[in-house]
Design an enzyme around this catalytic site. Structure first.
Site, PDB file in Angstrom:
ATOM      1  N   PRO A   1       0.833  -1.203   0.000  1.00 14.00           N
ATOM      2  CG  PRO A   1      -0.569  -1.454   1.857  1.00 14.00           C
ATOM      3  CD  PRO A   1       0.614  -2.055   1.174  1.00 14.00           C
TER       4      PRO A   1
ATOM      5  N   GLY B   1       3.524   3.960   5.327  1.00 11.42           N
ATOM      6  CA  GLY B   1       4.567   3.582   6.291  1.00 11.42           C
ATOM      7  C   GLY B   1       5.144   2.204   6.058  1.00 11.42           C
ATOM      8  CG  LEU B   2       3.080  -1.116   5.267  1.00 12.33           C
ATOM      9  CD1 LEU B   2       2.127  -2.165   4.700  1.00 12.33           C
ATOM     10  CD2 LEU B   2       3.706  -1.650   6.547  1.00 12.33           C
ATOM     11  N   GLY B   3       6.907   1.346   3.342  1.00  6.05           N
ATOM     12  CA  GLY B   3       8.105   1.418   2.501  1.00  6.05           C
ATOM     13  C   GLY B   3       7.849   1.165   1.026  1.00  6.05           C
ATOM     14  CB  SER B   4       4.874   1.573  -1.112  1.00  5.81           C
ATOM     15  OG  SER B   4       4.711   2.453  -2.157  1.00  5.81           O
TER      16      SER B   4
ATOM     17  CB  ALA C   1       9.595  -1.898  -1.922  1.00  7.16           C
TER      18      ALA C   1
ATOM     19  CG  ASP D   1      12.111   3.683   5.556  1.00  9.88           C
ATOM     20  OD1 ASP D   1      12.269   3.333   6.742  1.00  9.88           O
ATOM     21  OD2 ASP D   1      11.157   4.395   5.185  1.00  9.88           O
TER      22      ASP D   1
HETATM   23  C1  MEV Z   1       9.964   6.153   8.097  1.00  6.91           C
HETATM   24  O1  MEV Z   1       9.819   4.776   7.799  1.00  6.91           O
HETATM   25  C2  MEV Z   1      10.694   6.329   9.376  1.00  6.91           C
HETATM   26  C3  MEV Z   1      10.964   7.777   9.787  1.00  6.91           C
HETATM   27  O2  MEV Z   1      11.782   7.694  10.949  1.00  6.91           O
HETATM   28  C4  MEV Z   1      11.671   8.569   8.703  1.00  6.91           C
HETATM   29  C5  MEV Z   1      13.103   8.122   8.457  1.00  6.91           C
HETATM   30  O3  MEV Z   1      13.697   7.400   9.279  1.00  6.91           O
HETATM   31  O4  MEV Z   1      13.651   8.544   7.430  1.00  6.91           O
HETATM   32  C6  MEV Z   1       9.683   8.502  10.158  1.00  6.91           C
END
Ligand code: MEV
Length: 324
Positions: free
Chosen positions: A100, A104-107, A110, A151
């Site tokens: 998605p 926050g799942l790193g789309s 990836a 990430d």
């Molecule tokens: C994002 O997955 C994590 C954050 O800490 C941003 C980052 O580390 O670049 C919010």
């Protein structure tokens, strides 16, 4: 250059502990989520047609030579060609992802990783994670402005990592596998916006925010000790505590809090938002080493069901093991 199509892929990820504080130099822990992936297929194109990226899921078709330098998909291809000192080849890169977006799942990470790998292997170069990760980091800067680098590291290495900005990543031994239930609020959110919000708050009140970052950094270290020792019981309270500190940083939301509370009420050992926050995903710790027996596996199922009933747009279960 291969005359036949080549395919590469990369997983999603969740941050287990330490998001946001990691942008400010504290450590964090992230794990890959292999149930969702971005896949890129590189196919030879007619001579003179150059490099084209097609993301049909997003309705995008991009010719490398005609887009601005900061278009992220094209940037992943461009950085790869610069790294390999190769001219633009005639190739079509087809991009698909089950991760998605803006959750926050790193789309984005990836997709960039899969582009770098597919293009390199189309050009007969096999790049290892130590080469892929810094190239993807350059694209992350376009996406997020000031990414920590966690990430691109967890996605490129596809294994649990303990990461500190400036110090890089250390491998993380997982003493006992554990199960995470990931719940999506369905609300898209921008990591860039969340990171900037925290930065502005920190600039207004450095003492308070540095103290919060330090407390998060301390519990990341406790989390690492617990993961390495196989002390899964210790992880739940640490996740709960991390979520409280993320609320104090101002990056939770009513929907994230509702899913976190629903997971806890249904028996999760702990729960927190994961990633940039303000929307996107949360994670809950189910009981559950795969060796732990049926009753405990059912607990993770119960948490998944509670998240769905509380309005999660999507629920993913993943088991964290030493290799990913
Ligand atoms: C994002 O997955 C994590 C954050 O800490 C941003 C980052 O580390 O670049 C919010």
């Amino acid at each position: 250059m291969t005359p036949t199509p080549v395919q590469s892929s990369a997983p999603g990820k969740v941050i287990l502990f330490g998001e946001h504080a990691v942008v400010h130099g504290r450590p964090a822990i992230a794990v890959p989520v292999t149930q969702v992936r971005a896949t890129v297929t590189a196919k030879p194109a007619p001579p003179g047609s150059g490099l084209t990226l097609i993301a049909s899921d997003l309705g995008k078709r991009i010719a490398l030579s005609t887009v601005p330098q900061d278009e992220p998909l094209a940037a992943a291809a461009r950085f790869t060609l610069i790294h390999l000192s190769m001219p633009e080849p005639d190739v079509t890169l087809n991009i698909h992802s089950t991760i998605p977006i803006a959750s926050g799942l790193g789309s984005g990470t990836a997709v960039s990783t899969a582009i770098v790998r597919a293009l390199a292997s189309f050009l007969d170069h096999k790049l290892g994670p130590a080469e892929v990760s810094p190239l993807v980091f350059e694209v992350e800067k376009i996406h997020h402005g000031t990414p920590s680098g966690i990430d691109n590291t967890v996605v490129a290495y596809e294994r649990p990592v303990y990461f500190a900005r400036g110090r890089g990543s250390e491998p993380l031994t997982v003493g006992e596998p554990f199960t995470l239930v990931i719940g999506d609020t369905g609300i898209r959110s921008s990591t860039r916006v969340a990171v900037e919000r925290v930065r502005r708050a920190w600039e207004r009140n450095r003492a308070r925010y540095d103290a919060l970052f330090n407390r998060i950094g301390d519990l990341v270290d406790e989390g690492r000790d617990a993961i390495e020792a196989g002390d899964v019981d210790a992880l739940g309270p640490l996740m709960d505590h991390n979520h409280e500190l993320l609320i104090e940083l101002g990056v939770s939301s009513p929907q994230l809090d509702a899913l976190v509370n629903a997971a806890r009420s249904s028996g999760a050992m702990g729960a927190k938002l994961s990633g940039g926050g303000l929307g996107g995903n949360m994670i809950a710790l189910g009981h559950a080493s795969p060796h732990a027996g049926r009753a405990q596996m059912d607990d993770a199922e119960q948490v998944a069901q509670a998240l769905t009933e509380a309005g999660a747009a999507r629920v993913i279960r993943t088991t964290v093991t030493a290799t990913g």
